[in-house]
Design a protein around this motif. Structure first.
Motif, PDB file in Angstrom:
ATOM      1  N   SER A 139       0.833  -1.197   0.000  1.00 28.25           N
ATOM      2  CA  SER A 139       0.000   0.000   0.000  1.00 28.25           C
ATOM      3  C   SER A 139       0.864   1.241   0.000  1.00 28.25           C
ATOM      4  CB  SER A 139      -0.915   0.010   1.229  1.00 28.25           C
ATOM      5  OG  SER A 139      -0.152   0.116   2.405  1.00 28.25           O
ATOM      6  N   SER A 140       0.229   2.377  -0.317  1.00 25.66           N
ATOM      7  CA  SER A 140       1.004   3.590  -0.527  1.00 25.66           C
ATOM      8  C   SER A 140       1.308   4.346   0.747  1.00 25.66           C
ATOM      9  CB  SER A 140       0.250   4.520  -1.485  1.00 25.66           C
ATOM     10  OG  SER A 140      -0.997   4.880  -0.929  1.00 25.66           O
ATOM     11  N   ALA A 141       0.612   4.042   1.843  1.00 24.80           N
ATOM     12  CA  ALA A 141       0.895   4.763   3.071  1.00 24.80           C
ATOM     13  C   ALA A 141       2.318   4.476   3.511  1.00 24.80           C
ATOM     14  CB  ALA A 141      -0.080   4.347   4.162  1.00 24.80           C
ATOM     15  N   ARG A 142       3.096   5.533   3.737  1.00 20.27           N
ATOM     16  CA  ARG A 142       4.476   5.321   4.106  1.00 20.27           C
ATOM     17  C   ARG A 142       4.540   4.696   5.485  1.00 20.27           C
ATOM     18  NH1 ARG A 142       8.451  10.277   4.622  1.00 20.27           N
ATOM     19  NH2 ARG A 142       7.179  10.964   2.874  1.00 20.27           N
ATOM     20  N   GLN A 143       5.427   3.735   5.646  1.00 25.60           N
ATOM     21  CA  GLN A 143       5.553   3.047   6.922  1.00 25.60           C
ATOM     22  C   GLN A 143       6.199   3.975   7.936  1.00 25.60           C
ATOM     23  OE1 GLN A 143       4.358  -0.340   7.254  1.00 25.60           O
ATOM     24  NE2 GLN A 143       3.402   0.654   5.509  1.00 25.60           N
ATOM     25  N   PRO A 144       5.811   3.866   9.201  1.00 28.24           N
ATOM     26  CA  PRO A 144       6.462   4.682  10.216  1.00 28.24           C
ATOM     27  C   PRO A 144       7.957   4.407  10.231  1.00 28.24           C
ATOM     28  CG  PRO A 144       4.514   3.593  11.102  1.00 28.24           C
ATOM     29  CD  PRO A 144       4.756   3.015   9.747  1.00 28.24           C
ATOM     30  N   ARG A 219      16.498  -5.931  -7.460  1.00 30.22           N
ATOM     31  CA  ARG A 219      15.160  -6.492  -7.654  1.00 30.22           C
ATOM     32  C   ARG A 219      14.292  -6.272  -6.423  1.00 30.22           C
ATOM     33  NH1 ARG A 219      12.012 -11.462  -7.525  1.00 30.22           N
ATOM     34  NH2 ARG A 219      10.917 -11.692  -9.512  1.00 30.22           N
ATOM     35  N   HIS A 220      13.440  -5.285  -6.515  1.00 24.32           N
ATOM     36  CA  HIS A 220      12.418  -5.037  -5.508  1.00 24.32           C
ATOM     37  C   HIS A 220      11.100  -4.839  -6.233  1.00 24.32           C
ATOM     38  CE1 HIS A 220      14.697  -4.366  -1.598  1.00 24.32           C
ATOM     39  NE2 HIS A 220      15.571  -4.832  -2.461  1.00 24.32           N
ATOM     40  N   GLU A 221      10.048  -4.602  -5.477  1.00 19.68           N
ATOM     41  CA  GLU A 221       8.737  -4.460  -6.101  1.00 19.68           C
ATOM     42  C   GLU A 221       8.782  -3.424  -7.236  1.00 19.68           C
ATOM     43  OE1 GLU A 221       5.990  -6.049  -5.742  1.00 19.68           O
ATOM     44  OE2 GLU A 221       6.297  -7.200  -3.897  1.00 19.68           O
ATOM     45  N   PRO A 222       8.216  -3.750  -8.396  1.00 18.86           N
ATOM     46  CA  PRO A 222       8.192  -2.765  -9.485  1.00 18.86           C
ATOM     47  C   PRO A 222       7.119  -1.710  -9.306  1.00 18.86           C
ATOM     48  CG  PRO A 222       7.182  -4.809 -10.195  1.00 18.86           C
ATOM     49  CD  PRO A 222       7.732  -5.074  -8.821  1.00 18.86           C
ATOM     50  N   CYS A 223       6.038  -2.046  -8.616  1.00 17.11           N
ATOM     51  CA  CYS A 223       4.889  -1.139  -8.498  1.00 17.11           C
ATOM     52  C   CYS A 223       4.374  -1.164  -7.064  1.00 17.11           C
ATOM     53  CB  CYS A 223       3.752  -1.556  -9.442  1.00 17.11           C
ATOM     54  SG  CYS A 223       4.228  -1.755 -11.177  1.00 17.11           S
ATOM     55  N   TYR A 224       3.687  -0.116  -6.685  1.00 18.18           N
ATOM     56  CA  TYR A 224       3.051  -0.088  -5.378  1.00 18.18           C
ATOM     57  C   TYR A 224       1.696   0.611  -5.495  1.00 18.18           C
ATOM     58  CZ  TYR A 224       4.472   4.862  -4.745  1.00 18.18           C
ATOM     59  OH  TYR A 224       4.649   6.215  -4.877  1.00 18.18           O
ATOM     60  N   VAL A 225       0.847   0.358  -4.506  1.00 18.00           N
ATOM     61  CA  VAL A 225      -0.527   0.832  -4.547  1.00 18.00           C
ATOM     62  C   VAL A 225      -0.577   2.312  -4.195  1.00 18.00           C
ATOM     63  CG1 VAL A 225      -2.833   0.560  -3.580  1.00 18.00           C
ATOM     64  CG2 VAL A 225      -1.370  -1.446  -3.902  1.00 18.00           C
ATOM     65  N   THR A 226      -1.165   3.095  -5.081  1.00 19.72           N
ATOM     66  CA  THR A 226      -1.399   4.506  -4.778  1.00 19.72           C
ATOM     67  C   THR A 226      -2.878   4.835  -4.680  1.00 19.72           C
ATOM     68  OG1 THR A 226      -1.141   4.934  -7.158  1.00 19.72           O
ATOM     69  CG2 THR A 226       0.762   5.341  -5.756  1.00 19.72           C
ATOM     70  N   ASP A 227      -3.730   3.916  -5.145  1.00 23.38           N
ATOM     71  CA  ASP A 227      -5.180   4.099  -5.038  1.00 23.38           C
ATOM     72  C   ASP A 227      -5.788   2.774  -4.608  1.00 23.38           C
ATOM     73  OD1 ASP A 227      -7.830   4.670  -5.195  1.00 23.38           O
ATOM     74  OD2 ASP A 227      -7.841   5.311  -7.294  1.00 23.38           O
ATOM     75  N   THR A 425      17.799   5.076  -0.640  1.00 19.55           N
ATOM     76  CA  THR A 425      16.776   5.726   0.186  1.00 19.55           C
ATOM     77  C   THR A 425      15.381   5.259  -0.179  1.00 19.55           C
ATOM     78  OG1 THR A 425      16.713   7.622  -1.335  1.00 19.55           O
ATOM     79  CG2 THR A 425      18.149   7.803   0.591  1.00 19.55           C
ATOM     80  N   GLU A 426      15.181   4.779  -1.407  1.00 17.22           N
ATOM     81  CA  GLU A 426      13.861   4.300  -1.805  1.00 17.22           C
ATOM     82  C   GLU A 426      13.569   2.897  -1.276  1.00 17.22           C
ATOM     83  OE1 GLU A 426      11.439   5.877  -2.989  1.00 17.22           O
ATOM     84  OE2 GLU A 426      12.528   7.743  -3.276  1.00 17.22           O
ATOM     85  N   ALA A 434       7.655   4.582  -1.889  1.00 13.65           N
ATOM     86  CA  ALA A 434       6.890   3.338  -1.764  1.00 13.65           C
ATOM     87  C   ALA A 434       7.215   2.691  -0.423  1.00 13.65           C
ATOM     88  CB  ALA A 434       7.246   2.396  -2.908  1.00 13.65           C
ATOM     89  N   PRO A 435       6.379   1.768   0.029  1.00 11.73           N
ATOM     90  CA  PRO A 435       6.682   1.071   1.284  1.00 11.73           C
ATOM     91  C   PRO A 435       8.016   0.334   1.196  1.00 11.73           C
ATOM     92  CG  PRO A 435       4.412   0.709   0.642  1.00 11.73           C
ATOM     93  CD  PRO A 435       5.062   1.375  -0.526  1.00 11.73           C
TER      94      PRO A 435
END
Length: 958
Positions: A139-144, A219-227, A425-426, A434-435
């Motif tokens: 999900s798009s909410a940044r993790q604490p 190799r990490h997730e290519p996409c993440y949820v923004t909606d 940093t990403e 992204a998370p």
């Protein structure tokens, strides 16, 4: 996310919450946790050879076993997935086309199986699915941000943000974007990938051409949820371009520290996005290495065009400014293997770019590549939780003596307290768009290890870790691209450190000087000679390792050397651990010493070797024995021709013989993840040696102490640090060919797989070749292969057998050439495809079954299971595990509480009659009969014939 295997205790509420947690784990991209062993309730008329929630083991027609594990969504990680049965790996796992099932076949008949789990290459003997987290939430909410290494405390949560470039003083930076599908890659099955990245350059470019550095992430997730409202259920497989409601993860934007440092020093830097490769590389037998290499070279082609035509999207700022004869590559994780292969592929071009230096950062090395002629330094983070085995050490180990007269230097640096992700940093919680997660949690779920856990005093904060990466990257490329020799001491094995890396501890694991600045005294790679052992010491040349309690992996019987250890898990042995693709090649030969008292390993010197005064240092690599708890007190003794001696205690010269930090965990995990055991550099400055005549040395000795002990020794040499003369290699290049033939209906025959050189060589060319069937892990060939001088090809014999059963359209055998010597690699991987003309069998399933729910079971005990057994029929036996896909379609029973909405076919090997089984669970309530409706889906290994709907009744045991 669940932090351990759910314990299915009595009581509906507690039981439901744990099952719900299991389902949520699947939906949030976790691997289905090694759901607890399910004990079959008696009587059950039909059951597979062994099964649990989400896994099953069935017999094959050839006397082996097929193992499958359902995954909700396989995490996108740099390591490769393996399957582990009762703690023992059966080999690399093949991901189904729909991405929701892993399978492996072994030629052993597995009996009494209690558990099947997911592990990862480099940690295959350390089951992970029951204890390790998946990749970060999608999900798009940044993790604490944690108060520990990841970021500053109190960062809180925020909506998704766009990764914005941060330029240093005197540096300009800008992103470019030519689209999600700008470039077709034949190495990715013709898929189109993005051309996107971030450029950094020194302000006021005009005046001279600038060296170029290309950065490639891993190799990490290519996409993440923004909606989240647009996210379909279940969570889809990684795909490209990103689906609606998802955005690309800006991994390329995470290297501002490195980009700014290099640009401020006069380089033009481009960090490249590789999300499309990350989304699609699971289909490729080389795990996407060639696709990453092709993306790097396509980026250099793009820069060359911009330099010539001035049509770059950066307002033409690069027009005429690039020195593409002076190029460096930096790759992180799988990007590290990608840039090594890019440097090799570049040399095959008619007009290659001037790639002089390559820096793999926390890299994978599945293919066991050698990179001669090019300066290389490998950074290995000690607390890497993703590439746990630090397999990138093989890049230096395998290249050390690959080519006679190699004039390029190479080194490996071990960064204490650094994890895999935080160089970017990403990939850092609290900083990423992204998370993201701290990858050490893959190895230590509670992240409380006293050496590498988040609160460990030896663990580096994210900013400290990035400073190490930027400091060494800047020094390395300034040394090799700008000829700034003042940076040489950071890589030559001496104690120098870049300014700005703070409290970080960095050990030199290897520092090999160019051949013309080095005199090898005893390599200890093939023979103990010329060393002579005396006294109470014995020694043998060893290579590779076997994990304790684990059967020998494929190809072990073909190794020419005994293993360096059978007591220590291979994932803590960076030099000696196995590869996940080049399965059989023995790793990193060394001299294994054992002693029971005073003894000597004496290397006599004669001729030019006596003139130690011509060199700056005496060097070797060493490691303590497995059981050492204190520095191993070996002594180096130098003796001159007049009999005078000087003794140099090794622990006073280097930490190489001091055990690395760490202790076995005492929490949920029961396998040791630390300490690592690896070779590190010993560097003796000859300017500081007194008491002997360095013009007339007679011998170098290694003296063992009183008592018992053991140690490992390699690479004894005189050397003078030098930046070498790296350039694209002009060596002949090795390519493994492809073979496609009809399978045939019977009989065994031998196919010849060609291994070719780009031109004949004047010296023998050797390599290790493994040929294996991905679906079974079975080796069709494993051994050394030579190409004779004056010739340009040889063949590898592969035996194949025809049959009359469905093999899924074709049988595939992967052929890998690794550890190439006296040549360079062009194409290390070939394919044998046996075209199968038999169609998949028809599957007919009776539409009704009933079962009595099993007892609930006791707390912390395996959960009993019964089965709805639907009679099933295949029109013909299959040569594949027939994996049936199904989904819930209604009924009064509750999925994942009363039953699992999965189905697996139990048909004995070679037969056509059996059952389609659906697991049923018990509870403590008295209730009426409950109904189950399932819909069968078309699959890869069968064609549905008849009704696709199943109706079952679960009767209360009450």
């Amino acid at each position: 996310m669940p932090r351990s295997t759910p314990s299915f205790r009595a009581g509906r509420a507690g039981r439901a919450s744990r099952l719900t947690g299991l389902v949520l784990a699947v939906a949030a991209s976790a691997v289905l946790p090694s759901a607890p062993t399910l004990a079959a309730a008696a009587p059950v008329a039909h059951h597979p050879a062994a099964s649990g929630l989400g896994w099953r083991v069935t017999a094959t027609a050839t006397g082996g076993s097929a193992v499958t594990l359902d995954v909700g969504r396989l995490p996108v990680r740099d390591a490769l997935p393996w399957l582990v049965v009762d703690g023992r790996p059966v080999g690399p796992a093949v991901l189904s086309d729909d991405g929701r099932r892993l399978s492996a076949v072994t030629d052993r008949r597995l009996v009494g199986v209690q558990d099947v789990e997911l592990a990862w290459s480099g940690s295959a003997s350390a089951p992970s699915s029951s204890a390790l987290p998946s990749s970060a939430p999608l999900s798009s909410a940044r993790q604490p941000s944690p108060g520990g290494p990841g970021g500053s405390p109190g960062a809180g949560t925020a909506a998704a943000r766009t990764s914005a470039a941060v330029a240093a003083d005197g540096v300009s930076t800008r992103d470019y974007d030519l689209g999600d599908e700008a470039l077709p890659l034949s190495s990715l099955g013709g898929a189109r990938v993005e051309l996107r990245g971030r450029a950094y350059w020194p302000e006021g470019l005009p005046g001279r051409r600038h060296p170029v550095v290309v950065l490639l992430h891993g190799r990490h997730e290519p996409c993440y949820v923004t909606d989240p409202e647009h996210v379909p259920e279940p969570v889809p497989l990684p795909e490209w371009p990103c689906p609606d409601g998802w955005s690309p993860v800006p991994s390329y934007g995470g290297y501002d520290d490195i980009g700014n440092a290099l640009a401020a020093a006069g380089h033009v830097v481009v960090s490249v996005s590789a999300n499309a490769v990350n989304a699609l590389d699971h289909r490729e037998p080389d795990a996407g290495a060639q696709a990453r290499a092709d993306l790097v070279l396509a980026t250099l082609d793009l820069l060359a065009r911009w330099d010539k035509k001035g049509d770059d999207p950066l307002d033409g700022v690069l027009d005429g400014e690039l020195d593409l004869h002076t190029v460096g590559l930096l790759g992180h994780s799988r990007g590290g293997e990608g840039v090594v292969l890019a440097a090799l592929a570049n040399a095959t071009r008619a007009t290659p770019y001037g790639i002089r230096a390559v820096l793999p950062l926390a890299p994978t090395d599945f293919l066991r590549l050698t990179l001669p002629g090019t300066a290389m330094s490998v950074l290995l983070p000690y607390c890497d939780g993703d590439v746990l085995d630090l397999q990138g050490a093989h890049l230096v180990d395998d290249t050390r003596y690959a080519v006679t007269g190699d004039r390029a230097p190479r080194s490996a640096l071990l960064v204490h307290g650094a994890n895999h992700n935080f160089f970017n940093t990403e990939w850092t919680p609290g900083l990423s768009a992204a998370p993201s997660i701290d990858d050490w949690e893959f190895a230590d779920i509670d992240n409380d290890d006293p050496t590498c856990g988040a609160a460990a005093p030896t663990r580096l904060a994210a900013a400290e870790q990035r400073a190490v990466g930027a400091g060494y990257a800047e020094a390395f490329f300034r040394l090799h691209l700008a000829d700034e020799r003042s940076f040489l001491p950071y890589f030559d094995g001496s104690a120098a450190r870049p300014a700005g890396i703070g409290r970080a501890v960095v050990d030199v694991a290897a520092a090999q000087q160019p051949a013309d600045e080095r005199l090898d005294l005893a390599r200890f790679d093939e023979s103990v000679a010329p060393a002579v052992l005396s006294g109470a010491v014995t020694g043998e040349i060893c290579g590779g390792a076997l994990a304790p309690g684990i059967e020998e992996p494929p190809g072990t019987g073909t190794h020419p050397l005994p293993p360096c250890t059978t007591r220590t898990p291979t994932y803590v042995l960076p030099d000696w651990g196995p590869s996940a693709i080049a399965l059989g090649r023995p790793a990193s030969p060394a001299l294994h010493l054992r002693w029971s008292g005073h003894g000597s390993v004496r290397v006599p010197l004669s001729g030019p070797a006596r003139r130690a005064d011509r060199y700056d240092a005496l060097v070797l690599r060493a490691a303590p024995g497995e059981t050492a708890t204190a520095p191993v007190p070996l002594v180096l003794r130098l003796t001159d021709t007049r009999g005078r001696t000087t003794d140099l205690p090794v622990p006073a010269l280097s930490p190489a013989l001091t055990p690395l930090p760490g202790e076995p965990p005492t929490g949920e995990l029961d396998f040791p993840i630390l300490p690592k055991l690896m070779l590190r550099q010993v560097h003796v400055s000859l300017d500081e040696v007194r008491g002997v005549d360095l013009h007339r040395l007679a011998a170098v000795e290694i003296l063992t102490p009183d008592g018992t002990g053991e140690a490992y020794i390699a690479d004894l040499a005189f050397a003078s640090p030098d930046e070498g003369r790296p350039a694209p290699t002009t060596l002949p290049q090795v390519s493994v060919g492809d073979v496609t033939e009809a399978e045939g209906d019977s009989g065994t025959r031998t196919l010849q797989v060609p291994v070719r050189l780009s031109r004949p060589s004047s010296v023998p060319v050797s390599m290790w070749v493994d040929a294996y069937r991905p679906l079974t892990g079975e080796l069709a060939f494993s051994g050394a292969v030579d190409i004779a001088p004056g010739t340009a090809a040889t063949n590898v014999p592969i035996e194949v057998t025809g049959n009359t059963v469905d093999d899924g359209g074709f049988q595939e055998i992967v052929v890998v050439a690794s550890g190439v010597e006296e040549a360079a690699v062009a194409d290390p991987l070939g394919l044998v495809r046996l075209v199968d003309e038999e169609p998949p069998p028809l599957l007919t399933v009776s539409g009704f079954a009933e079962a009595v729910e099993p007892p609930l079971g006791l707390p912390d005990e395996p959960m009993p299971v019964a089965y709805l057994a639907f009679p099933a029929h295949l029109s013909a036996p299959s040569g594949l595990p027939v994996e049936v896909s199904a989904r819930a379609a209604g009924g009064t029973a509750t999925e994942w509480y009363d039953y699992a909405p999965i189905a697996f076919l139990d048909v004995p090997a070679g037969e056509t009659e059996g059952s389609l089984l659906v697991p049923v669970f018990g509870d403590e309530e008295v209730e009426p009969d409950e109904s189950v409706l399932l819909e069968l889906l078309e699959g890869e290994s069968y064609v549905l014939d008849g009704p696709a709907s199943l109706f079952g009744v679960i009767r209360d045991a009450g």
